[in-house]
Design a protein around this motif. Structure first.
Motif, PDB file in Angstrom:
ATOM      1  N   HIS A  87     -13.778 -14.309 -21.789  1.00  0.00           N
ATOM      2  CA  HIS A  87     -13.528 -15.937 -22.260  1.00  0.00           C
ATOM      3  C   HIS A  87     -14.623 -16.160 -22.418  1.00  0.00           C
ATOM      4  O   HIS A  87     -15.202 -16.365 -23.820  1.00  0.00           O
ATOM      5  CB  HIS A  87     -13.492 -16.825 -20.794  1.00  0.00           C
ATOM      6  N   ALA A  88     -15.808 -15.959 -21.859  1.00  0.00           N
ATOM      7  CA  ALA A  88     -17.026 -16.475 -21.939  1.00  0.00           C
ATOM      8  C   ALA A  88     -18.147 -15.307 -22.589  1.00  0.00           C
ATOM      9  O   ALA A  88     -19.200 -16.041 -23.113  1.00  0.00           O
ATOM     10  CB  ALA A  88     -18.189 -17.095 -20.792  1.00  0.00           C
ATOM     11  N   SER A  89     -17.618 -14.473 -22.896  1.00  0.00           N
ATOM     12  CA  SER A  89     -18.139 -13.485 -23.315  1.00  0.00           C
ATOM     13  C   SER A  89     -17.885 -12.767 -24.685  1.00  0.00           C
ATOM     14  O   SER A  89     -18.019 -11.900 -25.693  1.00  0.00           O
ATOM     15  CB  SER A  89     -18.227 -12.369 -23.131  1.00  0.00           C
ATOM     16  N   GLY A  90     -17.124 -13.991 -24.865  1.00  0.00           N
ATOM     17  CA  GLY A  90     -16.109 -13.870 -26.096  1.00  0.00           C
ATOM     18  C   GLY A  90     -14.846 -12.882 -26.902  1.00  0.00           C
ATOM     19  O   GLY A  90     -14.153 -13.140 -27.603  1.00  0.00           O
ATOM     20  N   GLY A  91     -14.305 -12.859 -25.702  1.00  0.00           N
ATOM     21  CA  GLY A  91     -13.025 -12.248 -25.318  1.00  0.00           C
ATOM     22  C   GLY A  91     -11.894 -13.056 -25.065  1.00  0.00           C
ATOM     23  O   GLY A  91     -11.129 -13.540 -24.071  1.00  0.00           O
ATOM     24  N   VAL A  92     -11.530 -14.452 -26.226  1.00  0.00           N
ATOM     25  CA  VAL A  92     -11.020 -15.770 -25.899  1.00  0.00           C
ATOM     26  C   VAL A  92      -9.439 -15.109 -25.998  1.00  0.00           C
ATOM     27  O   VAL A  92      -8.509 -15.031 -24.710  1.00  0.00           O
ATOM     28  CB  VAL A  92     -11.421 -16.377 -27.366  1.00  0.00           C
ATOM     29  N   ASP A  93      -9.254 -13.650 -26.464  1.00  0.00           N
ATOM     30  CA  ASP A  93      -8.093 -13.619 -26.771  1.00  0.00           C
ATOM     31  C   ASP A  93      -7.187 -12.588 -26.043  1.00  0.00           C
ATOM     32  O   ASP A  93      -5.961 -13.282 -25.008  1.00  0.00           O
ATOM     33  CB  ASP A  93      -7.302 -12.660 -27.782  1.00  0.00           C
ATOM     34  N   GLN A  94      -8.148 -12.062 -25.140  1.00  0.00           N
ATOM     35  CA  GLN A  94      -7.564 -11.241 -23.758  1.00  0.00           C
ATOM     36  C   GLN A  94      -7.381 -12.147 -23.016  1.00  0.00           C
ATOM     37  O   GLN A  94      -6.608 -12.177 -21.794  1.00  0.00           O
ATOM     38  CB  GLN A  94      -9.070 -10.319 -23.728  1.00  0.00           C
ATOM     39  N   GLN A 127     -11.700 -23.400 -28.764  1.00  0.00           N
ATOM     40  CA  GLN A 127     -12.107 -22.474 -29.950  1.00  0.00           C
ATOM     41  C   GLN A 127     -11.464 -22.310 -30.584  1.00  0.00           C
ATOM     42  O   GLN A 127     -12.889 -21.478 -32.016  1.00  0.00           O
ATOM     43  CB  GLN A 127     -12.546 -22.133 -28.335  1.00  0.00           C
ATOM     44  N   LYS A 128      -9.966 -22.062 -30.560  1.00  0.00           N
ATOM     45  CA  LYS A 128      -9.891 -21.262 -32.330  1.00  0.00           C
ATOM     46  C   LYS A 128      -9.117 -22.405 -32.387  1.00  0.00           C
ATOM     47  O   LYS A 128      -8.333 -21.996 -34.076  1.00  0.00           O
ATOM     48  CB  LYS A 128      -8.665 -20.705 -31.384  1.00  0.00           C
ATOM     49  N   ALA A 140      -9.955 -22.367 -24.587  1.00  0.00           N
ATOM     50  CA  ALA A 140      -9.772 -22.049 -25.942  1.00  0.00           C
ATOM     51  C   ALA A 140      -8.767 -22.261 -26.925  1.00  0.00           C
ATOM     52  O   ALA A 140      -9.420 -21.275 -28.385  1.00  0.00           O
ATOM     53  CB  ALA A 140      -8.755 -20.485 -24.999  1.00  0.00           C
ATOM     54  N   GLN A 165     -14.828 -14.430 -17.635  1.00  0.00           N
ATOM     55  CA  GLN A 165     -16.262 -13.792 -17.151  1.00  0.00           C
ATOM     56  C   GLN A 165     -15.390 -13.120 -19.125  1.00  0.00           C
ATOM     57  O   GLN A 165     -16.533 -13.294 -19.737  1.00  0.00           O
ATOM     58  CB  GLN A 165     -16.370 -13.118 -16.240  1.00  0.00           C
TER      59      GLN A 165
END
Length: 185
Positions: free
Chosen positions: A19-26, A54-55, A51, A17
């Motif tokens: 990851h999907a909401s934009g918190g890829v690094d976390q 995406q990066k 991930a 969740q």
């Protein structure tokens, strides 16, 4: 053991969740922490690969998703996302092979069908590109990227009027989809 599996499932769900909401690094941090405890969990390797893609670290993405596939070979999403990372490296033939593997595992996977359509078009197989693009829309008809791919396949096939309708549908589904606007113009 059931509590351990439940704790894993909850932590993974939270990370996905995030990851999907934009918190890829976390999310990456959580995936790594979970991987320390569950190194044979293919979803973790796959998600880390997604991930990395995406990066824009497609070499790492290929490595990570390949590990996931070495643990579990029969997951269409793994093959589809491996194809995306391979495409990011410019390895179009290998990407097409991955998309075909995904479709073989799940013939109703709209993203894999749409990606296969694009790969076929890039390989010069316009008829197959159009076929797979139409299949993607028939199965998952609310995906703006699939409509954009269909528009591209229709344009390549000389069906310009149809392509304009497909691009317009992509824009209706995602008004901020710059590539669809560009293609429509």
């Amino acid at each position: 053991m059931a509590d351990s599996n439940q704790a894993f499932d909850i932590a993974l769900q939270d990370a996905v969740q995030l990851h999907a909401s934009g918190g890829v690094d976390q999310a990456i941090g959580i995936y790594h922490n979970l991987l320390d405890e569950y190194p044979d969990q293919p979803d973790l390797w796959h998600l880390l690969g997604v991930a990395a893609h995406q990066k824009d670290d497609n070499s790492l993405a290929v490595e990570l998703i390949t590990v996931a596939l070495s643990i579990k070979k029969d997951v269409a999403d793994y093959h589809n996302n491996l194809g995306m990372a391979l495409r990011g490296l410019g390895q179009e033939e290998a990407a097409e092979h991955s998309f075909r593997s995904a479709v073989a595992l799940n013939p109703r996977h709209p993203r894999a069908l749409s990606n296969l359509a694009s790969a076929c078009r890039h390989a010069g197989d316009i008829a197959s590109g159009l076929y797979y693009a139409r299949q993607a829309i028939a199965i998952g008809g609310s995906d703006s990227e699939a409509f954009n791919n269909l528009g591209n396949a229709e344009k390549d096939a000389g069906l310009v009027s149809d392509s304009l309708v497909s691009y317009q549908r992509a824009i209706e589904l995602d008004p901020d989809f710059a590539l669809a606007h560009w293609n429509f113009s």
